[in-house]
Scaffold this motif. Structure first.
Motif, PDB file in Angstrom:
ATOM      1  N   ASP A 192     -22.588  31.054 -27.232  1.00 60.07           N
ATOM      2  CA  ASP A 192     -23.918  30.488 -27.523  1.00 60.07           C
ATOM      3  C   ASP A 192     -24.406  30.115 -26.123  1.00 60.07           C
ATOM      4  OD1 ASP A 192     -21.803  28.529 -26.718  1.00 60.07           O
ATOM      5  OD2 ASP A 192     -22.727  27.152 -28.142  1.00 60.07           O
ATOM      6  N   HIS A 193     -24.155  30.861 -25.054  1.00 57.86           N
ATOM      7  CA  HIS A 193     -24.419  30.668 -23.924  1.00 57.86           C
ATOM      8  C   HIS A 193     -25.475  31.956 -23.305  1.00 57.86           C
ATOM      9  CE1 HIS A 193     -22.275  27.183 -23.528  1.00 57.86           C
ATOM     10  NE2 HIS A 193     -22.474  27.078 -22.175  1.00 57.86           N
ATOM     11  N   VAL A 194     -26.897  31.750 -22.970  1.00 56.11           N
ATOM     12  CA  VAL A 194     -27.640  32.854 -22.381  1.00 56.11           C
ATOM     13  C   VAL A 194     -27.836  32.539 -20.960  1.00 56.11           C
ATOM     14  CG1 VAL A 194     -28.880  33.477 -24.756  1.00 56.11           C
ATOM     15  CG2 VAL A 194     -29.873  31.838 -23.029  1.00 56.11           C
ATOM     16  N   PHE A 195     -27.599  33.922 -20.024  1.00 60.07           N
ATOM     17  CA  PHE A 195     -27.543  33.784 -18.854  1.00 60.07           C
ATOM     18  C   PHE A 195     -27.939  35.012 -18.284  1.00 60.07           C
ATOM     19  CE2 PHE A 195     -23.592  35.305 -20.239  1.00 60.07           C
ATOM     20  CZ  PHE A 195     -23.416  36.478 -19.892  1.00 60.07           C
ATOM     21  N   GLU A 196     -28.600  34.931 -16.852  1.00 55.96           N
ATOM     22  CA  GLU A 196     -29.135  36.035 -16.219  1.00 55.96           C
ATOM     23  C   GLU A 196     -27.849  36.765 -15.522  1.00 55.96           C
ATOM     24  OE1 GLU A 196     -31.403  35.764 -12.357  1.00 55.96           O
ATOM     25  OE2 GLU A 196     -31.514  33.866 -12.890  1.00 55.96           O
ATOM     26  N   TYR A 197     -28.077  38.005 -15.476  1.00 54.84           N
ATOM     27  CA  TYR A 197     -27.135  39.031 -14.813  1.00 54.84           C
ATOM     28  C   TYR A 197     -26.554  38.681 -13.666  1.00 54.84           C
ATOM     29  CZ  TYR A 197     -24.883  43.128 -13.335  1.00 54.84           C
ATOM     30  OH  TYR A 197     -23.912  44.074 -12.537  1.00 54.84           O
ATOM     31  N   GLU A 198     -27.311  37.938 -12.786  1.00 53.15           N
ATOM     32  CA  GLU A 198     -26.999  37.497 -11.360  1.00 53.15           C
ATOM     33  C   GLU A 198     -25.809  36.643 -11.589  1.00 53.15           C
ATOM     34  OE1 GLU A 198     -26.444  36.972  -7.102  1.00 53.15           O
ATOM     35  OE2 GLU A 198     -27.180  38.884  -8.532  1.00 53.15           O
ATOM     36  N   MET A 199     -25.765  35.691 -12.660  1.00 58.03           N
ATOM     37  CA  MET A 199     -24.675  34.641 -12.785  1.00 58.03           C
ATOM     38  C   MET A 199     -23.374  35.709 -12.823  1.00 58.03           C
ATOM     39  SD  MET A 199     -24.537  31.599 -15.222  1.00 58.03           S
ATOM     40  CE  MET A 199     -26.071  30.944 -14.564  1.00 58.03           C
ATOM     41  N   VAL A 240     -27.044  26.749 -26.195  1.00 54.57           N
ATOM     42  CA  VAL A 240     -27.591  26.638 -27.494  1.00 54.57           C
ATOM     43  C   VAL A 240     -26.820  25.942 -28.496  1.00 54.57           C
ATOM     44  CG1 VAL A 240     -28.873  27.831 -29.240  1.00 54.57           C
ATOM     45  CG2 VAL A 240     -28.876  28.788 -27.200  1.00 54.57           C
ATOM     46  N   ASP A 241     -27.235  24.531 -28.771  1.00 49.26           N
ATOM     47  CA  ASP A 241     -26.510  23.884 -29.701  1.00 49.26           C
ATOM     48  C   ASP A 241     -27.527  23.476 -30.699  1.00 49.26           C
ATOM     49  OD1 ASP A 241     -24.089  23.713 -28.368  1.00 49.26           O
ATOM     50  OD2 ASP A 241     -24.812  22.430 -26.971  1.00 49.26           O
ATOM     51  N   LEU A 274     -32.355  26.411 -29.086  1.00 48.58           N
ATOM     52  CA  LEU A 274     -32.855  27.715 -29.487  1.00 48.58           C
ATOM     53  C   LEU A 274     -34.021  28.086 -29.157  1.00 48.58           C
ATOM     54  CD1 LEU A 274     -31.696  30.234 -30.740  1.00 48.58           C
ATOM     55  CD2 LEU A 274     -32.261  29.674 -32.929  1.00 48.58           C
ATOM     56  N   ALA A 275     -34.843  27.115 -29.402  1.00 49.76           N
ATOM     57  CA  ALA A 275     -36.393  27.414 -29.166  1.00 49.76           C
ATOM     58  C   ALA A 275     -36.563  27.727 -27.434  1.00 49.76           C
ATOM     59  CB  ALA A 275     -37.288  26.443 -29.740  1.00 49.76           C
ATOM     60  N   LYS A 276     -35.811  26.915 -26.564  1.00 48.72           N
ATOM     61  CA  LYS A 276     -36.029  26.826 -25.444  1.00 48.72           C
ATOM     62  C   LYS A 276     -35.353  28.271 -24.921  1.00 48.72           C
ATOM     63  CE  LYS A 276     -35.947  21.911 -24.552  1.00 48.72           C
ATOM     64  NZ  LYS A 276     -35.004  20.696 -23.976  1.00 48.72           N
ATOM     65  N   ILE A 323     -28.243  36.526 -29.652  1.00 47.15           N
ATOM     66  CA  ILE A 323     -27.475  36.200 -28.698  1.00 47.15           C
ATOM     67  C   ILE A 323     -26.424  36.804 -27.929  1.00 47.15           C
ATOM     68  CG2 ILE A 323     -26.142  34.134 -27.603  1.00 47.15           C
ATOM     69  CD1 ILE A 323     -28.085  32.218 -29.624  1.00 47.15           C
ATOM     70  N   ALA A 324     -25.692  37.412 -29.110  1.00 45.43           N
ATOM     71  CA  ALA A 324     -24.480  38.354 -28.921  1.00 45.43           C
ATOM     72  C   ALA A 324     -24.738  39.437 -28.343  1.00 45.43           C
ATOM     73  CB  ALA A 324     -23.714  38.419 -30.359  1.00 45.43           C
ATOM     74  N   ASP A 325     -25.989  40.284 -28.701  1.00 40.78           N
ATOM     75  CA  ASP A 325     -26.315  41.475 -28.030  1.00 40.78           C
ATOM     76  C   ASP A 325     -26.730  41.105 -26.691  1.00 40.78           C
ATOM     77  OD1 ASP A 325     -26.145  42.785 -30.543  1.00 40.78           O
ATOM     78  OD2 ASP A 325     -28.185  42.213 -31.221  1.00 40.78           O
TER      79      ASP A 325
END
Length: 613
Positions: free
Chosen positions: A104-111, A217-218, A223-225, A35-37
């Protein structure tokens, strides 16, 4: 440059036992991609630096060994603290403005792009998602709007207006609010507390990111989603920027399944194979004679399908520049071949055909090589959607408007607006993602989801085909000496194919429901589980066969040459199936409830005898 502060001080108690081995943000979305990467790659892409990561003492070595020198690790001097205290700690080392991101948040670049390009003098700017899922709305930090401005922020508020997505831009005036909240509420205060205090002074605004992909991700389920969402984000961030509704609806569902193969290293092979097939198909089409419209449209669809499969597989494989450019070259050849297919249908009646054709071929290089750039597409970029471009150009050409067709091809290619260059891909996947989750979607749940989705898709498809039959039924698709094929001839068999394909999935889901109802039937009637299941499945198959008998023969009848005979054969076969199922159902029901039937008949006979007397 704009600094970044990553808040990574949580203990991830809801992710135990996995979080006992490593911090949450070092868990992997794909093999080798934590997630950090994932979030750091987006910061690098946006040119944000330096990056500070605030964490607790026990996590320092794990982050330092994984992330290396480019990330400055800051340690919180307490055991119990809230996420605002992490920002408070960072303020001792970095001055606003800076970006705050949850680890712990994944997001797309446009955001991220929308947030850092937002111009404002407010103390805080948050990213607002107006259409989160119900689960996200319950868990998320709610944002209340009044007259278009942020009026309040908090987890206990109503979720009418939307929630924060975990990316916050902090400016000069924010320090005072952070320090005031920490002094009043102590180290356990949250970022939401500071945002709420600033909102009351009108010092919080927002960027609307509704419709963009992100995930907090909590839990293990989160995490699966996030792992599934990661594929869609990679497709958006590294794939073509000019896909429109037509390709997304008619091509992407199939190509996404093929491209999202496991193991991950197989995706690059799929991309290479699709590019090779695209190159071969383009070579064949270059030498093809004038074709009938139906065959021409089929070949153009194949070009759009293979092009999207190659591009999407490379995006999900996080392929390097070499494979990306090879795919672009194959797409260019296929584009020119598709154009030649259209030009051969024009004949000599098109004025200025040669210069227009040359210009159209040259313009095809624009989406092929520049369609994967860093920026977002322009507002008219959807016009360059491959399937839409092929379909409209071919339809206009076959209608006799050759110049208009070529002009549309040129304009659609030039409508895409992105800067040159390719995004830098993150590391390629290796091995297996950590942690290996024990949570799996159950077999029954998976089948029921597929059945519900298939029923919805079948309804939409049949509705679309019914309109096509009504408005375009007389349009000629194929006109040979021995055969004339109209839209009205094709629609019923196509509806039959879709009904069989999606209906089978609905039937499988219905079987799951029958199995679930079996235990209730057993308790209610006092019969065995096997008998209850036998009766339920017989009734289900009988209903399916009866529906097929009502609709399938009539759908086959319009087929040229063999339609009438085939419809009678199929009707006879389905009638036999209905009779067999009906007999079997009656036999098992009678054998099971024989005594009950006899008692009912005895009472009926007695009642008739008494009435006669």
């Amino acid at each position: 440059m704009l600094p970044v502060v990553i808040v990574a001080g949580g203990v991830a108690s809801r992710l135990r036992p996995y979080s006992e081995e490593r911090p949450k943000s070092l868990m992997e979305l794909e093999p080798g991609l934590t997630i950090a990467d994932f979030i750091l790659e987006r910061f690098r892409r946006a040119g944000l630096s330096p990056v500070y990561l605030v964490t607790r003492r026990e996590f320092v070595e794990a982050f330092r060994s994984k992330l290396g020198p480019p990330v400055v690790i800051l340690t919180v001097d307490r055991e119990e603290f809230g996420n605002l205290y992490s920002v408070y700690t960072a303020l001792k080392h970095v001055k606003p403005p800076f970006l705050v991101a949850m680890s712990d948040h994944v997001f797309e670049y446009e955001m991220l792009r929308r947030l850092i390009s937002h111009r404002s003098s407010k103390a805080f700017t948050v990213c607002l998602d107006r259409k989160p899922s119900l689960a996200e709305a319950r868990e998320g930090l709610k944002v209340v709007l009044a007259a278009g401005a942020v009026a309040a922020v908090g987890k206990g508020l109503e979720s009418r207006y939307g929630i924060d997505t975990g990316l916050i831009l902090v400016r000069e005036g924010a320090s005072a609010y952070v320090e005031k909240v920490i002094s009043e509420r102590g180290p356990t205060a949250s970022i939401g507390d500071a945002l709420d205090l600033a909102a009351k002074d009108g010092e919080v605004d927002y960027v609307d990111v509704t419709g963009l992909l992100w995930k907090d991700v909590d839990t293990v389920e989160d995490l699966a989603k996030a792992r599934e969402l990661c594929k869609r984000i990679l497709a958006r961030d590294y794939g073509k920027k000019h896909l429109g509704p037509l390709t997304l609806a008619l091509v992407r569902p199939a190509t996404f399944r093929l491209a999202a193969l496991r193991p991950c290293h197989a995706r690059a092979r799929v991309a290479l194979l699709a590019a090779a097939l695209l190159f071969a198909l383009g070579s064949v089409m270059l030498a093809a004679p004038p074709l009938q419209p139906l065959l021409a449209f089929a070949l153009l669809y194949a070009v759009a399908f293979l092009g999207d499969l190659a591009d999407l597989s490379a995006a999900l494989a996080r392929a390097g520049e070499g494979l990306t450019r090879a795919i672009a070259l194959a797409e260019l050849i296929a584009e020119v071949s598709a154009l030649s297919l259209v030009v051969t249908a024009l004949g000599e009646q098109t004025p200025y055909s040669q210069p227009l054709t040359a210009l159209a071929a040259a313009s095809s290089a624009v989406p092929a090589f520049l369609g994967r750039g860093e920026g977002r597409p322009g507002r008219l970029a959807w016009i360059a959607d491959p399937l839409l471009k092929y379909a409209v150009t071919a339809a206009v050409a076959f209608a006799g408007f050759g110049s208009v067709a070529l002009a549309y091809w040129i304009c659609s290619n030039l409508s895409v607006a992105w800067p040159a260059g390719l995004p830098v891909a993150p590391p390629k996947p290796t091995g297996e993602a950590f942690p290996k989750l024990g949570v799996r979607v159950g077999h029954a749940e998976r089948r029921l989801r597929a059945a519900a989705a298939s029923g919805f898709k079948l309804t939409l498809a049949l509705l679309a085909l019914s309109y096509a039959q009504s408005y375009f039924g007389d349009v000629v698709l194929l006109n040979l000496e021995w055969l004339e094929l109209r839209v009205g001839d094709v629609v019923p068999p196509l509806a039959l194919i879709l009904t069989v394909y999606y209906g089978y999935r609905v039937l499988i889901g219905a079987k799951i429901l029958v199995d679930a109802l079996t235990s209730r039937i057993v308790r209610a009637l006092g019969i065995t589980e096997s008998v209850a299941r036998h009766i339920g499945l017989d009734a289900l198959y009988l209903a399916a066969a009866w529906l097929a008998l009502a609709f399938v023969p009539s759908a086959l009848r319009p087929l040229p040459v063999i339609g009438e005979v085939l419809s009678r054969v199929v009707a006879l076969a389905l009638l036999v199936v209905v009779i067999i199922l009906l007999y079997d159902l009656a036999k098992v029901v009678y054998a099971t409830f024989e005594d009950a039937f006899k008692r009912v008949l005895r009472k009926v006979a007695e009642a008739v005898s008494e009435g006669g007397a």
